[in-house]
Every structure is written in structure tokens, then in C-alpha cells.
Write a protein that holds these residues in place. Sequence first.
Motif, PDB file in Angstrom:
ATOM      1  N   PRO A   1       4.636  -1.959 -11.996  1.00 32.84           N
ATOM      2  CA  PRO A   1       4.476  -1.040 -10.688  1.00 32.84           C
ATOM      3  C   PRO A   1       3.741   0.304 -10.716  1.00 32.84           C
ATOM      4  CG  PRO A   1       6.517  -1.963 -10.822  1.00 32.84           C
ATOM      5  CD  PRO A   1       6.027  -2.253 -11.887  1.00 32.84           C
ATOM      6  N   ASP A   2       3.274   0.799  -9.665  1.00 35.09           N
ATOM      7  CA  ASP A   2       2.503   2.224 -10.004  1.00 35.09           C
ATOM      8  C   ASP A   2       3.725   3.431  -9.995  1.00 35.09           C
ATOM      9  OD1 ASP A   2       0.160   1.128  -9.691  1.00 35.09           O
ATOM     10  OD2 ASP A   2      -0.186   1.413  -7.694  1.00 35.09           O
ATOM     11  N   ASP A   3       4.611   2.969  -9.153  1.00 40.63           N
ATOM     12  CA  ASP A   3       5.682   4.125  -9.426  1.00 40.63           C
ATOM     13  C   ASP A   3       6.465   4.251 -10.515  1.00 40.63           C
ATOM     14  OD1 ASP A   3       6.866   1.889  -8.684  1.00 40.63           O
ATOM     15  OD2 ASP A   3       8.343   2.573  -7.075  1.00 40.63           O
ATOM     16  N   MET A   4       6.281   3.200 -11.151  1.00 43.96           N
ATOM     17  CA  MET A   4       6.883   3.033 -12.718  1.00 43.96           C
ATOM     18  C   MET A   4       6.221   3.974 -13.607  1.00 43.96           C
ATOM     19  SD  MET A   4       7.402   0.024 -15.231  1.00 43.96           S
ATOM     20  CE  MET A   4       9.101  -0.445 -14.965  1.00 43.96           C
ATOM     21  N   VAL A   5       4.938   3.948 -13.599  1.00 46.02           N
ATOM     22  CA  VAL A   5       3.830   4.459 -14.271  1.00 46.02           C
ATOM     23  C   VAL A   5       4.023   6.113 -13.939  1.00 46.02           C
ATOM     24  CG1 VAL A   5       1.564   4.785 -14.913  1.00 46.02           C
ATOM     25  CG2 VAL A   5       2.345   2.775 -14.701  1.00 46.02           C
TER      26      VAL A   5
ATOM     27  N   PRO B   1      -3.607   6.308   2.456  1.00 47.71           N
ATOM     28  CA  PRO B   1      -3.420   6.350   0.614  1.00 47.71           C
ATOM     29  C   PRO B   1      -4.814   5.738   0.093  1.00 47.71           C
ATOM     30  CG  PRO B   1      -1.356   5.968   1.582  1.00 47.71           C
ATOM     31  CD  PRO B   1      -2.343   5.922   2.796  1.00 47.71           C
ATOM     32  N   LEU B   2      -5.288   6.562  -0.625  1.00 43.24           N
ATOM     33  CA  LEU B   2      -6.555   6.177  -1.198  1.00 43.24           C
ATOM     34  C   LEU B   2      -6.154   5.481  -2.874  1.00 43.24           C
ATOM     35  CD1 LEU B   2      -9.624   5.852  -1.493  1.00 43.24           C
ATOM     36  CD2 LEU B   2      -9.698   8.104  -2.668  1.00 43.24           C
ATOM     37  N   ARG B   3      -6.419   4.535  -3.106  1.00 42.42           N
ATOM     38  CA  ARG B   3      -6.237   3.705  -4.704  1.00 42.42           C
ATOM     39  C   ARG B   3      -6.695   4.691  -5.499  1.00 42.42           C
ATOM     40  NH1 ARG B   3      -4.885  -0.151  -7.770  1.00 42.42           N
ATOM     41  NH2 ARG B   3      -6.433  -1.082  -9.225  1.00 42.42           N
ATOM     42  N   TRP B   4      -7.941   5.244  -5.316  1.00 41.28           N
ATOM     43  CA  TRP B   4      -8.595   5.981  -6.587  1.00 41.28           C
ATOM     44  C   TRP B   4      -8.167   7.160  -7.094  1.00 41.28           C
ATOM     45  CZ3 TRP B   4     -10.430   2.355  -9.017  1.00 41.28           C
ATOM     46  CH2 TRP B   4     -10.748   1.062  -8.394  1.00 41.28           C
ATOM     47  N   VAL B   5      -7.082   7.409  -6.144  1.00 43.79           N
ATOM     48  CA  VAL B   5      -6.407   8.981  -6.507  1.00 43.79           C
ATOM     49  C   VAL B   5      -4.898   8.586  -6.719  1.00 43.79           C
ATOM     50  CG1 VAL B   5      -7.893  10.451  -5.296  1.00 43.79           C
ATOM     51  CG2 VAL B   5      -5.978   9.746  -4.372  1.00 43.79           C
ATOM     52  N   ASN B   6      -4.657   7.366  -6.709  1.00 48.41           N
ATOM     53  CA  ASN B   6      -3.081   6.991  -7.053  1.00 48.41           C
ATOM     54  C   ASN B   6      -2.894   5.853  -8.089  1.00 48.41           C
ATOM     55  OD1 ASN B   6      -2.029   8.662  -4.995  1.00 48.41           O
ATOM     56  ND2 ASN B   6      -3.206   7.196  -3.417  1.00 48.41           N
TER      57      ASN B   6
ATOM     58  N   GLN C   1       0.914   9.163  -3.122  1.00 49.97           N
ATOM     59  CA  GLN C   1       0.188   8.423  -2.205  1.00 49.97           C
ATOM     60  C   GLN C   1      -0.652   9.433  -1.564  1.00 49.97           C
ATOM     61  OE1 GLN C   1       0.758   4.820  -1.102  1.00 49.97           O
ATOM     62  NE2 GLN C   1       0.925   5.396  -3.439  1.00 49.97           N
ATOM     63  N   GLY C   2      -1.600  10.213  -2.430  1.00 50.12           N
ATOM     64  CA  GLY C   2      -2.718  10.824  -2.229  1.00 50.12           C
ATOM     65  C   GLY C   2      -3.788  10.277  -1.281  1.00 50.12           C
ATOM     66  N   THR C   3      -4.202  10.877  -0.025  1.00 45.73           N
ATOM     67  CA  THR C   3      -4.919  10.391   0.984  1.00 45.73           C
ATOM     68  C   THR C   3      -6.422  10.604   0.596  1.00 45.73           C
ATOM     69  OG1 THR C   3      -4.683  12.138   2.301  1.00 45.73           O
ATOM     70  CG2 THR C   3      -3.069  10.204   2.531  1.00 45.73           C
ATOM     71  N   GLY C   4      -7.178   9.442   1.315  1.00 45.38           N
ATOM     72  CA  GLY C   4      -8.561   9.764   1.338  1.00 45.38           C
ATOM     73  C   GLY C   4      -9.223  10.323   2.575  1.00 45.38           C
ATOM     74  N   LYS C   5     -10.405  10.359   3.077  1.00 47.75           N
ATOM     75  CA  LYS C   5     -11.193  10.919   3.903  1.00 47.75           C
ATOM     76  C   LYS C   5     -10.498  10.284   5.363  1.00 47.75           C
ATOM     77  CE  LYS C   5     -15.345   9.858   2.920  1.00 47.75           C
ATOM     78  NZ  LYS C   5     -16.848   9.787   3.004  1.00 47.75           N
ATOM     79  N   ASN C   6     -10.047   8.866   5.375  1.00 49.44           N
ATOM     80  CA  ASN C   6      -9.337   8.461   6.554  1.00 49.44           C
ATOM     81  C   ASN C   6      -7.971   8.804   6.651  1.00 49.44           C
ATOM     82  OD1 ASN C   6      -8.139   6.911   4.643  1.00 49.44           O
ATOM     83  ND2 ASN C   6      -8.906   5.023   5.422  1.00 49.44           N
TER      84      ASN C   6
END
Length: 913
Positions: free
Chosen positions: A638-642, A620-625, A612-617
Motif C-alpha cells: 500500500p502507498d500509505d505503508m511506503v 489527488p494526482l498519482r504522479w506526486v503520491n 494526497q497532493g493534488t493536480g491542476k484539477n
Amino acid sequence: MKMKWALLLLFNLCSLLVYANITPQKLTCEYLKNPDVVDVIHPRLSWINIADEGERGQFQTAWQIRVASTKEGLNNPDLWDSGKINSEASYRVSYQGKTLISRQDCWWQVRVWDKNGEVSDWSEAAYWRMGLLQREDWKAKWIGAPWQGEEALPKPSNPNGKPEKMPPPAPLLRKTFSVQKEIKKAVVYTTGLGYFELYLNGEKVGDDVLIPNQTNYAKRPNLINENIPLEDNFKEYKVMYLAYDVKDYLENGENAIGSILGNGFYNPAKYWAGAYGTPRFLGQLHITYTDGSEAVIVSDESWIAAKSPILMDMVYYGEHYDAREEKTGWSTAGYNDVNWEKVALRKAPEGKLVAHTAHTDKVMESLEPVSIKKTGKGSYLVDFGVEISGWLRFNNVEAPAGHKVEFVYKSNIYSGDNSYIFKGGKPESYAARFNWFVFKEVEIKNWPGKLKPEQIRAEAVNTYIEESATFETSNKLLNGLNKIWRRSQLDNMHGGIASDCPHRERSPYTGDGQVTCITVMHNYNARNFYHKWVQDMLGAQNVTTGYVPNGAPWQPGCGGGVAWGAAINIIPWEYYLHYGSVDMLQDNYEGMKEYIRYMQTWVDEAGIMYSQGTGKNGKPLRWVNLGEWCTPGEQQVPDDMVHTFYFWRCADFTSQTATIMGNEMEAEYYRSLADKAKSAFHNKFYDEVKGTYGANGGNIFALKMGVPQERYDQVIASLKADLKAADGHLDTGIFGTQFFFEVLTENGLHQEAYEAISKTDYPSFGYWLADGATTSREHWNEDGSHNHPMFGAGIVWMYRKLAGMEIDPENPGYKNIRFKPQPVNEITFAKYENETSFGKAGIYWKTEKEAFVMDVTVPVGSTATVYVPIKNKSDVLENGKSPDTDENISYIKSEVDYQVYSVKSGNYHFQSK
């Protein structure tokens, strides 16, 4: 009578000379044939042994290498004579001679002893040159155009925008110098950022294009403020320099050296690309005279500059050329340069100067038009039959001065503008220099007169890579699939990296890279390519956190997630398995461990990883997770499965790497991490009621890991239900597709795998082919890029399962080969062969009326386990005889529908009734 006895004696003496039945060939140094520049202190040398025709069971028992500073000196080598070394090694043998110095010329040969202890002749001589090994060896200074400052162009504020201001014309740089003695040797060490071309006395030096290769050249402090924020805290920054032998370019008397500079990725001014600065050049020419003296010509304040006819060059926006601005003879000594300006000194990038011991981009293919259609006055639509990345070249065309021709490159995504303004007065020729375009068709506007086919060509450009494999079956769809994937892969290889798409982003996505690397290794000699690119990935690792970004060299628009950075664990391991290079693991083991350390920051107590890496705000930023990517339809695993699957995969590979490194304590630690992740995966994602891990790849990931035995039948039933619900189609994104077909085959669903890969309606590979695709795509439908190699990860099934040639993980690098063809009724023949680290290996099988015929090739130094598809051992013949009659063939066992043999090197012809 004396003559008769002399001849008889000579005959008897010759009959006593016994030579080895193997010959060392295809010599390489650092994965290159005769590299121009190397800065590895102990270069690694390799060769391939070729057996005499008909030989079986041959292998090398010893080798001897000799290295000399001149070719003539090899008989009495002054750098290294290894003596006879009893060893089977023929791959990545480390130089152990005298300490090599900067600019050292090194000639080498090898001879080998065969299984009978007989020695071969010496091989043909090969070569490498050492680069500038010490920082103080560089006397040259970085220079650039005086009308530009240091700062790069600002980027537009949206993905589809263009810069408000384009850069000035590409600079020409030049210097004259005198040669008054006889030259023994002349070598120039040089580079330019972003791209450059080098000239001497009016001629371009070498046939490289779009050089140097792409790297993280220097610090970019603003990276932390990008939409995908990333701290500029990489392990390594580097700039690659090339070396050229230029003796034949020089003349007695006055000479001129020059360069043209392009913006490239150093000054891209693109929304998702990070800039460094304005173009700059570095060059150092060493001239050695026959009297032993030396002259050194360097780039410095004495050089002068002028604007070239390349009015604009931008790697994302195109190139415009005005021939009226040409400075004819600008790189010759007699040119009048009185109006040129003094160059400006430029700041040296933080990146360390490293030898360009990597393949460059080259013009790899020239295509003639397939059709030319006139669409209006002066307008033509030219079709070249296949989508390439490269440029259009025209030759010997006449038009009045000022006449402008435009080229509109047709692809489903824009790849840049291109135009040419004629100088007039004589025939002219042109092709772009510092940008590539993506096209199958080109619309030509305002062409002068009638367009003739012989006037134009499409030149395909990519990083040089040798096609090493052949694949063919009786199914045209499978052959076509392999063909369009290969084209897409080549289109995306530039600057020593593989991009996601060659037009829109042109970015070195690590996720796409790791998922397709096995397919690449099954089609190309990618040793040198990945050796360079994996260094970029390791160099892009955060020194504090261990994070490996979604692209390397880093571009701040590269979205991705856990499976992207996993490239630092996956590619080195697969590289080791397929090429046998232990040093790839040695070089990257610490980086593998560091990425595991980063991944652990997102693992909960149960063992589930959920990044759940974060963006500038700070959110969590979708484009790093990202998890899975580009599944057909809306449903997705699911993302956590991958994430958890890839944490298991990386920990597993790192554990196995630790074992190879001889560190069993660390191997056990990473094994425990992998086991915990696997257990957590099964505990969380298995639906006890439905007996499934889910569609869209859930069951595929679980079976790839290995499901608990008590669940196996339910999961297979669920997988069959998934197939039925999808009408026999795949239902996976890029990561699930990599495993989809092989998992089916490995779990008794081989026919279903064949049917899925052969579908022609959506979603399928055949759907693309039916739509006329000449490259593979980003999505299963018509969305997105139509030139994306990532889904090609799944087609290794065609080589490894259908044709049936696989590595043996216990004997990597094809030291032992597993030949297990798995026919289907619809296929009458299949062929796959590849150039391994030991030489050509391959399988060809066909079905006849009452027999199955299989030819296998096992290279010198390898063995093979051969599965002959027949139930009864008595029904197996090899070359018309019982296999038991050949000492090179050993029977192992009977396995379901197969008779299994072990064979030594050689060619074999099996038949089964």
C-alpha cells in the motif's frame, strides 16, 4: 684522515634525523584536485596519509598547513601558516588564513606528525583559484544570436511528440583583441546556457563537454500550469561558471576569442522538461601583464555572431551537422568576419553566478568496434559491445561535398537523430557536441566506401567520477551484475546529476538518487558529485511549504512521491556515514527539518502518513503520491505503508542529525515523530491473523524498522513463506529491493539472500544478464527502459554482507571499519576494497580445504573490528602466529561462529582452521 672524520660526523648527524612513517598525499580542496575555481570563503582541505610499507598502528597526531599566493612563496607563506595543530583531522580542514579575494591564486602544502611525534616532509604543492566573489566583479554582459529572441521554443503537447519547429543553427560568437605586452597570467571566467564551448585562437579551451552543469537557472512562471503543477518558489536559482588558465592560448599581437552555443536543458522543447529561454553566453577574460597592468576582455555589444554548421542541436532530439557551412578559422584573429552580425544582448538569468566547483562531463572512454556487419550498400551495423551514453566519432574520412551520412543509435528507447554532410576535398572528422546518444550498436547509413574499424570509435561521456572500489567473487553472475550496474550508473550521470534513464527522460529523479546513493558511494568517489547534487535538491525546496520535488533541478515531468523528496534527508545522512563530512549535515539540517514539516501535513492523528497532493484539477494526482515502484507482477504494498516508512526513516535520520548538531531538544522531538510513525506502522499494517505485514516488501520494511519482539517469529515465518511463494526470488520494487537482501541476512536468511541474488529466471538480476543486458533495467521484465540504475540499490549486500566490509555508524567515514565476511558454500573467494576518507580499505577472503583465509587493509588513522569466522579462538592465526603476540591486535569477544578482534591500521592476514 680529515675526510674520514667528516664523513663519520655526517653519518652520525643523519642518523639523528628521524622522519615520520606516514606521508600526506592526494591533496584536495572542496573535494577536487587543484580546482580551477572556488567561491567558498573558507575552502575545506583534505589529504590522505600513506604509511611506510609494513607499518601498523600508525595515525596522525598533528598537522601544519601553509598557503601562499605563489608556489615559490610556500617557504614563506603570505596567506596562512597554521603552525603545528595537534589534531588527527585530515579531512575537510577549513582554511583559516587571510581573507581571500576575487581571482586569488592559492598554493598549499601540508605536513603531518605521526604517532611517535615525528614530522613528515612537506607534501607536493597543490592549488586552488578563487572565483569572482562579488556581483560587481562581473563586467561582462549576457549575449546571444541576433536572429533569436528571448523566448524558448514551445514544447510538443504529448510525450512522444517533437517540436513543430526546430531551433536555428547553433550560433558562433567572436571578438578580436590585441596583446602588446608580456603576459604573466591570463584567466577566463565563463559560462553559456544551455551548453557552450570556448575557443581562443582556433583552439577549443579545455576538455570539458556538455557544460555547464545543470541547475535551476532561473524562474519559469509556467511551472504551475504543467501536468505536475509546482509553484516556482524555490530556495535557490543559480548558474555555474567555469574558469580556465588560458595564458598558453594567447599570442603577442592580435587574438580572437569565441564560443559556440547549444540549447541543452535551457531550451529543450520536450514534453516533460521546463524551458528557460534561448542560448546565451557570458565571458570575462582577465589578462595580467608582467608590468603589473591588466586588461579585461568581456562579452558585450562589441561581439559579433554567425550561424555554425551545427544545423540543429536539441538534447532530446539529436544533432545535425553540415560541414559545407563551416567557417574555417572563425575563432582566429585573421578570419574575415565582415559578413557577421552584431550580437544581441540577452536577459541575465535570475540564477546567481556560482563557481563551477564541481566535476564536469568529459569523454571518459573510447571504445573500438566489436563487430562491423555490412547490411546493404553503404549501410553497416556496428557493435561496440556495451551500451553507453555518448556519441560516435569518425576520423579522417573522405567523401564528395554534400554526401550525407546518418547514424541511427540502437537502444530500446530513442535518444535522438544524428547526421553529417561532408564538405569534400580532404579527410574530415566529426563527433556530436551538444547531445549524447544511448547505444550499444549504431546503424550507419550511406557510408562512403568501405567502413574500416580504425575510422570509428564510440566515445562514452559522463560527469567525471573516479572509480574508487574493486569487487570480485568466484561467482561470475555477481561480478557481471556489478559490472552492468556500474555501466548503467555512469550512463546516467550528466551535468552533475543522476538521471533515471539516459535516453527517454534524462531527468534528475531524487527517488532514484536516494535509493542508489549507498551503492554509488561503495563504487565511486562521489564526494564532489553529491555535494553538488544535494545543493540542487536543497535549492529546489519550496521556501513556504518545505516540499522537495521529485526531481532536482526541477523538471516538470518528474513523477514520484514521498520517497523522492526524502532524498534531502537520506543522502546527507548516508554521505555523512560513508564520508564523515559533518558539514554535509550542517548545510542541510534546516532543509531536512523543513521536509519533515511538509511531510507532517499528510500525517493523521494515528501517525500514518498518506500523501494526497493534488493536480491542476484539485484532485489527488498519482504522479506526486507514488509509493513503491516497479514491483514484479501486479501486487504491490500500500502507498500509505511506503509513505509512513519513509516518514519514519526521515524523522529518524533528522533526529540523529540533531544530536550531531548538538541540539538534543530537537533530537528528542524528531525521535518522538519517528517512534510514533513506527508504532502507527505496526498497528495498521500487521495482520494479526496471518502474522504478516504482507509480501512485495511489507515484511521487509517492517523488519528494517524493527518489529515488536512478540511478532518476530511470525514475521520471519511469513517472510519465508513469501520467498517460497516466489520460488526463492525477490518480489520487491525499487525501495523494497534496497533492503531485501540485507534484511534477509540480518535475520538469519543469508543463504536465501544469496540464492535470491543468484537467480537467473524472472524476476532477478540474472534474468537480465541471461538476456544479454550490459546495463541494469527499469523493470524486472523487458518493459520500460533498459538503462536504469535504480535497482542497483540492493547490491550493496555483495560488499557489506558477502564480502563483509561495512561502516561503523558510531565512527563514520570508515574511522572504524567493520569486517565481517559471511561466506556461503557456493563462493570460494570474495574481494572488496574502497578508497575511504582515510585511504584504501579492503577485505579479501577465500576458503581452502581446511582453512578460511582473510586479508584486511586498514588505512592510516582508522581502526577495524574484525570478525574471523571460526568457533574456537585457539584456531585463529595472524600471519602464522597467535594474534595475541601483536600489540596492534586486541581480542574482544567470541560471537556466534566468530572470533572478534580490534585492530589498528595496517595490513593483516588471518587464518582459521
